[in-house]
Structures are given as C-alpha cells and as structure tokens.
Write a protein that holds these residues in place. Sequence first.
Motif, PDB file in Angstrom:
ATOM      1  N   TYR A  37      14.274   3.557 -19.458  1.00  0.00           N
ATOM      2  CA  TYR A  37      13.126   4.320 -18.549  1.00  0.00           C
ATOM      3  C   TYR A  37      13.613   4.158 -16.998  1.00  0.00           C
ATOM      4  O   TYR A  37      13.772   5.065 -16.445  1.00  0.00           O
ATOM      5  CB  TYR A  37      11.835   3.739 -18.806  1.00  0.00           C
ATOM      6  CG  TYR A  37      10.891   4.352 -17.789  1.00  0.00           C
ATOM      7  CD1 TYR A  37      10.501   5.585 -18.073  1.00  0.00           C
ATOM      8  CD2 TYR A  37      10.223   3.757 -16.775  1.00  0.00           C
ATOM      9  CE1 TYR A  37       9.565   6.471 -17.329  1.00  0.00           C
ATOM     10  CE2 TYR A  37       9.447   4.258 -15.923  1.00  0.00           C
ATOM     11  CZ  TYR A  37       9.126   5.635 -16.109  1.00  0.00           C
ATOM     12  OH  TYR A  37       8.283   6.149 -15.399  1.00  0.00           O
ATOM     13  N   LYS A  38      13.890   2.737 -16.667  1.00  0.00           N
ATOM     14  CA  LYS A  38      14.618   2.789 -15.356  1.00  0.00           C
ATOM     15  C   LYS A  38      15.702   3.424 -15.006  1.00  0.00           C
ATOM     16  O   LYS A  38      15.774   3.998 -13.798  1.00  0.00           O
ATOM     17  CB  LYS A  38      14.578   1.175 -15.032  1.00  0.00           C
ATOM     18  CG  LYS A  38      13.419   0.471 -15.041  1.00  0.00           C
ATOM     19  CD  LYS A  38      12.894   1.027 -13.608  1.00  0.00           C
ATOM     20  CE  LYS A  38      11.558   0.000 -12.966  1.00  0.00           C
ATOM     21  NZ  LYS A  38      10.932   0.325 -11.817  1.00  0.00           N
ATOM     22  N   VAL A  67      16.868   6.300 -16.207  1.00  0.00           N
ATOM     23  CA  VAL A  67      16.644   7.659 -16.448  1.00  0.00           C
ATOM     24  C   VAL A  67      15.939   8.147 -15.287  1.00  0.00           C
ATOM     25  O   VAL A  67      16.077   9.233 -14.555  1.00  0.00           O
ATOM     26  CB  VAL A  67      15.957   7.838 -17.749  1.00  0.00           C
ATOM     27  CG1 VAL A  67      15.467   9.463 -17.745  1.00  0.00           C
ATOM     28  CG2 VAL A  67      17.061   7.991 -18.788  1.00  0.00           C
ATOM     29  N   THR A  68      14.843   7.333 -14.587  1.00  0.00           N
ATOM     30  CA  THR A  68      14.038   7.855 -13.806  1.00  0.00           C
ATOM     31  C   THR A  68      14.664   7.429 -12.174  1.00  0.00           C
ATOM     32  O   THR A  68      13.992   7.668 -11.376  1.00  0.00           O
ATOM     33  CB  THR A  68      12.609   7.349 -13.546  1.00  0.00           C
ATOM     34  OG1 THR A  68      12.809   5.727 -14.012  1.00  0.00           O
ATOM     35  CG2 THR A  68      12.102   7.725 -14.894  1.00  0.00           C
ATOM     36  N   SER A  69      15.992   6.882 -12.255  1.00  0.00           N
ATOM     37  CA  SER A  69      16.579   6.578 -10.923  1.00  0.00           C
ATOM     38  C   SER A  69      16.996   7.730 -10.363  1.00  0.00           C
ATOM     39  O   SER A  69      17.113   8.985 -10.636  1.00  0.00           O
ATOM     40  CB  SER A  69      17.842   5.712 -11.268  1.00  0.00           C
ATOM     41  OG  SER A  69      18.536   6.444 -11.842  1.00  0.00           O
ATOM     42  N   GLY A  70      17.101   7.728  -8.755  1.00  0.00           N
ATOM     43  CA  GLY A  70      17.274   8.778  -8.071  1.00  0.00           C
ATOM     44  C   GLY A  70      18.728   9.668  -8.433  1.00  0.00           C
ATOM     45  O   GLY A  70      18.746  10.839  -8.484  1.00  0.00           O
ATOM     46  N   LEU A 121      18.309  11.332 -11.788  1.00  0.00           N
ATOM     47  CA  LEU A 121      17.409  12.485 -11.677  1.00  0.00           C
ATOM     48  C   LEU A 121      18.008  13.764 -10.717  1.00  0.00           C
ATOM     49  O   LEU A 121      17.875  14.828 -11.335  1.00  0.00           O
ATOM     50  CB  LEU A 121      16.205  12.197 -10.823  1.00  0.00           C
ATOM     51  CG  LEU A 121      14.978  11.476 -11.558  1.00  0.00           C
ATOM     52  CD1 LEU A 121      13.961  11.060 -10.742  1.00  0.00           C
ATOM     53  CD2 LEU A 121      14.505  12.379 -12.840  1.00  0.00           C
ATOM     54  N   SER A 122      18.727  13.545 -10.009  1.00  0.00           N
ATOM     55  CA  SER A 122      19.413  14.517  -9.146  1.00  0.00           C
ATOM     56  C   SER A 122      20.531  15.099 -10.011  1.00  0.00           C
ATOM     57  O   SER A 122      20.857  16.127  -9.976  1.00  0.00           O
ATOM     58  CB  SER A 122      20.144  13.969  -7.705  1.00  0.00           C
ATOM     59  OG  SER A 122      21.121  12.949  -7.872  1.00  0.00           O
ATOM     60  N   GLN A 160      18.754  17.589 -12.457  1.00  0.00           N
ATOM     61  CA  GLN A 160      18.421  18.562 -11.771  1.00  0.00           C
ATOM     62  C   GLN A 160      19.509  19.318 -11.400  1.00  0.00           C
ATOM     63  O   GLN A 160      19.247  20.878 -11.571  1.00  0.00           O
ATOM     64  CB  GLN A 160      17.665  18.242 -10.381  1.00  0.00           C
ATOM     65  CG  GLN A 160      16.300  17.693 -10.636  1.00  0.00           C
ATOM     66  CD  GLN A 160      16.000  17.116  -9.225  1.00  0.00           C
ATOM     67  OE1 GLN A 160      16.159  17.067  -8.405  1.00  0.00           O
ATOM     68  NE2 GLN A 160      14.313  17.029  -9.255  1.00  0.00           N
TER      69      GLN A 160
END
Length: 59
Positions: free
Chosen positions: A35-36, A38-41, A44-45, A48
């Motif tokens: 989770y940590k 996958v949700t890191s900056g 995420l970028s 996106q």
Amino acid sequence: MLVVRRRAGGCDRGMTTSEYAVGTIAACAFAAVLYKVVTSGAVLSALQSLIKDALDAKF
C-alpha cells in the motif's frame, strides 16, 4: 515379525493456530508495504502518466 514405524510427529495435516497467526501477520505486513509503495508519489505520477498516454492515444 512385522514392525510398523510411525513418524515421531505423528500425522501432519495442516497448519496449527500459531502458524495461521504468523501467516496472517506476515500477509498484513506485506499488504501495508505494498500500500505504501502504490500510494507513493513516484508510483502515482507514473500511473497517471500511463493513463493519460493511453487516453490520448491516436488510433
């Protein structure tokens, strides 16, 4: 005379409660780390950017 030998531990047919507890804790720890990540900056970028490129693709 026929001698039948049994294993010292007897019949081993699955995990005990303590093994389930350790397995559950390990799975939760792995999920927290995943989770940590996958949700890191950075991730995420990258996701996106990948989605944006896929939506802007010319066919």
